[in-house]
Every structure is written in structure tokens, then in C-alpha cells.
Design an enzyme around this catalytic site. Structure first.
Site, PDB file in Angstrom:
ATOM      1  N   HIS A 157      26.767  63.407  -3.747  1.00 28.33           N
ATOM      2  CA  HIS A 157      27.875  64.349  -3.933  1.00 28.33           C
ATOM      3  C   HIS A 157      28.940  64.106  -2.859  1.00 28.33           C
ATOM      4  O   HIS A 157      30.140  64.047  -3.159  1.00 28.33           O
ATOM      5  CB  HIS A 157      27.379  65.793  -3.838  1.00 28.33           C
ATOM      6  CG  HIS A 157      26.845  66.349  -5.113  1.00 28.33           C
ATOM      7  ND1 HIS A 157      25.646  65.934  -5.645  1.00 28.33           N
ATOM      8  CD2 HIS A 157      27.330  67.301  -5.957  1.00 28.33           C
ATOM      9  CE1 HIS A 157      25.416  66.608  -6.769  1.00 28.33           C
ATOM     10  NE2 HIS A 157      26.429  67.432  -6.979  1.00 28.33           N
ATOM     11  N   HIS A 204      20.554  69.147   0.729  1.00 26.25           N
ATOM     12  CA  HIS A 204      20.705  68.032   1.671  1.00 26.25           C
ATOM     13  C   HIS A 204      20.703  68.541   3.099  1.00 26.25           C
ATOM     14  O   HIS A 204      21.104  69.676   3.373  1.00 26.25           O
ATOM     15  CB  HIS A 204      22.014  67.275   1.423  1.00 26.25           C
ATOM     16  CG  HIS A 204      21.986  66.395   0.222  1.00 26.25           C
ATOM     17  ND1 HIS A 204      21.309  65.203   0.188  1.00 26.25           N
ATOM     18  CD2 HIS A 204      22.552  66.544  -0.996  1.00 26.25           C
ATOM     19  CE1 HIS A 204      21.462  64.642  -1.004  1.00 26.25           C
ATOM     20  NE2 HIS A 204      22.203  65.441  -1.745  1.00 26.25           N
TER      21      HIS A 204
END
Length: 387
Positions: A157, A204
Site C-alpha cells: 500500500h 503493518h
């Protein structure tokens, strides 16, 4: 330095960021099944869905009934970062990239798509080579259980957001003569929102996000000086269509093998397929002198179109309709053909995950989508008088 990197790779900074933004685990009330939702491989997802309870309590239920109950105390951040996270998903790619091609400039769109394809392939492969786990839950609240079946480092991302925003800036700032500082600020804000959303959703670590953004920045710096050369080759070389299909397809079939199924191979095939189909479309358009949108179509400096907003929206809606119909049609046709070839029912999820099925299924479907977006849609725009 090792201590700092270890801290950035840990789960606690992610959990603290979530708490600062008003996202709390319901585990504090004894409502969390500890240790059931940790890292790649722990989740063999069949889907997930959110449940909403009174008093702001929510539950994102992962595979095997894994409960992910959490309390939202600041809905501004909740919706801001959920929306920002969507800017790194298929829904954004399948709308923004074609919109750029249909309404802004073919050259800008070509460069963004090439950079996006290269960056995402390297990011996806790096995940399955490094095999770094995602943050632990608890203490982290995970809002996207499906993604937990993948490894964490680097954040794709963050890579995609950095690549798309800054490649758009570099490709447009000289053509459209807007203030560089304004474009730089917009690119930074876009990238930052997507990066922070990966911490907020608990998918993350800080190091994953920083690593993803830095890798993307380095790749962009390496590709930028060669943009014109690559662009010229893609448009004029007679070998372009053959190589642009053969090379990505070979990379997909030779994707790193894991001990369990992960959606990364399928996602990578989707990206490379879409990029390959779009690039073949670029080549065809150049060879047959198809109509194109360039900076000459624009007025008023920063204005996106010389035509009315109604025409811009009409182009977009017509284009998206064709793209979605193409995707649905090709999914059915390709999956039906593969099911007939390999003798499995279309609804057999395990069969669809096999290498000999997943790669051609995803690649052919999304290369058709890319080709449709760059060739069929502009022809339809011209037929409807929307050019």
C-alpha cells in the site's frame, strides 16, 4: 541502530498509534481470544465481514471464526483511515488509472501504469522472500483479516501510494504548469494518509511502511531518467506486444512458492495482467493513430478538461461500465474454460488456487480489462461524441 529498527518492527508502536486515534481492543474487557490472529499463515481466509454492536463495539470476523472485537472512540479517524486504506486497493486502481487515461493525458497514464506495475511486482515478491510477519494481535487490532494471510515487509500500500502520487506529480508538473510546491504537498498528503492507514488498520509495522515508501522512492528515481526511452520503445517497437505479454506471464508462473496458499500470487498476476493489457492497448493506439487526450485538451492551467464536467463524468461512467462488464464476462469465460480443461466445478475455491488455474484465470481476465480500458473505451467515447 539495531535497537531502533527492532522497535520499529515491533507491534507496540502500531498499538500505541491505534490508541491515539481512538481504536481500542475489546480484549481489555476480556472479550478477545488471545493468540488466534497472528501473522501470515495464521489466517487461511475464506472472507471476512464487520459486525456492529451497541456503544461503538465492532467485530471484524476473520477465518475459522477468529474474533476481532474492537471499540471505536473517534469515528473521524476511523472513516478517514478506512477510506485511505481503500486508496491502495483494486477499487482505486480500477477507477483512478483509467480516469487519468480517459480524461487527462495518455502519456501521464502510461507512465503511472508502468511504474505501478514494476513497483507492485517487486513489493509483492519481496514480501514472500523476506517472510516478515505482520504485527501481533493482541496488542494490535486488525481490521483487515484477509490481508493477514500475507507477509508484511514491505507495505505494498505504501509502495503503490508513493509510486502513483509522485509519478503523477513528475509527469504533470512540467506539462500543466501548476506550482510544484502545491503538487508536492498533495503527493505527500496522499502518500502519508495511505501509509498511516496501514498502521491504523493494524496490518503493518512502522518499519514495513517506511521500507515500502523508501523502496518505491528509490525505484521511481531509477525509472524517472529512463521514462522517455521506455515510453518510446513501448509505443514503437514491433516486439512490444509479444514481450509485454510473455515476460509478465513468465514472472507469474515463476512466482516464489510458499508452504501455504497466499493471495499475493493472485494479486501480483492481477496487477501484471492489467498492466500488460493496458500496455498492448497503448501500442495499438499508437500504431493506428487513435484519438488521445493530451495537455492540448486542457484549459485554465489546473483544469482537468476543456469540456464540461458532465462530459467528463459521462466518459468515466461509460468507461467504468465497460471495464466492469469486461471483467465479469472474462471471469466467467476464462473460469469456465479452465474448469472444463482441468475438470473442476467453477465454485471449487481450492481448484481455483492451483497455479495452472489461478495464473491464466487472473492474467487473461485482467489483461482483457486493461486492453478494454485503453482501446475499446476510447473507441466508444468517440462513437458517442464524448472525445
Amino acid at each position: 541502530m539495531a535497537r531502533v529498527l527492532g522497535t520499529l518492527r515491533g507491534s507496540q508502536p502500531v498499538a500505541r498509534f491505534q490508541r491515539c486515534c481512538g481504536l481500542f481492543p475489546a480484549a481489555e474487557d476480556g472479550m478477545w481470544d488471545r493468540g488466534s490472529c497472528n501473522g501470515a499463515g495464521a489466517l487461511r481466509s475464506k472472507g471476512s465481514y464487520p459486525l456492529v454492536f451497541p456503544n461503538g463495539l465492532r467485530s471484524g470476523r476473520g477465518p475459522q471464526g477468529c474474533p476481532q472485537k474492537y471499540v471505536v472512540k473517534n469515528y473521524f479517524y476511523y472513516y478517514l483511515f478506512r477510506f485511505s486504506a481503500a486508496l491502495g486497493e483494486e477499487i482505486f486502481y480500477i477507477t483512478f488509472l483509467p480516469f487519468t487515461y480517459w480524461n487527462i493525458d495518455h502519456c501521464v497514464s502510461r507512465r503511472m501504469i508502468i511504474v505501478w506495475s514494476v513497483v507492485m511486482y517487486i513489493g509483492q515478491v519481496s514480501k514472500d522472500i523476506l517472510k516478515w510477519p505482520r504485527p501481533l494481535s493482541p496488542p494490535v487490532v486488525k481490521l483487515e483479516p484477509r490481508a493477514d494471510a500475507e507477509y508484511g515487509m514491505p507495505s505494498t500500500h505504501a509502495m503503490a501510494a508513493t509510486a502513483i502520487s509522485f509519478s503523477f506529480l513528475l509527469a504533470t508538473v512540467e506539462q500543466y504548469k501548476y506550482p510544484f510546491g502545491l503538487g508536492l504537498g498533495a503527493a505527500f498528503v496522499f502518500s502519508a494518509l495511505v501509509c498511516l492507514s496501514r498502521l491504523y488498520t493494524g496490518m503493518h509495522t512502522v518499519l514495513d511502511v517506511i521500507g515500502g515508501a523508501l523502496i518505491s522512492a528509490v525505484l521511481l528515481m531509477l525509472l524517472y531518467p529512463a521514462w522517455d526511452t521506455i515510453d518510446q520503445w513501448l509505443l514503437t517497437s514491433p516486439f512490444c506486444p509479444l514481450l509485454i505479454i510473455a515476460v509478465p506471464l513468465t514472472l507469474c508462473y515463476n512466482y516464489p512458492k510458499l508452504d501455504y496458499y497466499s493471495p499475493t500470487r493472485g494479486d501480483t498476476t492481477t496487477i501484471l495482467g492489467a498492466g500488460a493489457g493496458a500496455t498492448v492497448g497503448f501500442w495499438l493506439n499508437h500504431q493506428f493513430a487513435m484519438p488521445a487526450h493530451t495537455s492540448e485538451n486542457l484549459q485554465l492551467g489546473l483544469a482537468l478538461m476543456a469540456t464540461t464536467t458532465v462530459v467528463v463524468l459521462a466518459r468515466f461512467l461509460v468507461g467504468i461500465l465497460v471495464v466492469l462488464l469486461t471483467r465479469q464476462l472474462m471471469k466467467s469465460l476464462v473460469l469456465g474454460a479452465l474448469g472444463y480443461r482441468y475438470k473442476f466445478p467453477i465454485g471449487d475455491l481450492e481448484a481455483r488456487r492451483r497455479l495452472e488455474v489461478e495464473v491464466p484465470y487472473k492474467f487473461v481476465t485482467y489483461s482483457s480489462v486493461g486492453l478494454s480500458a485503453t482501446v475499446i473505451v476510447p473507441l466508444l467515447h468517440q462513437l458517442l461524441g464524448l472525445m
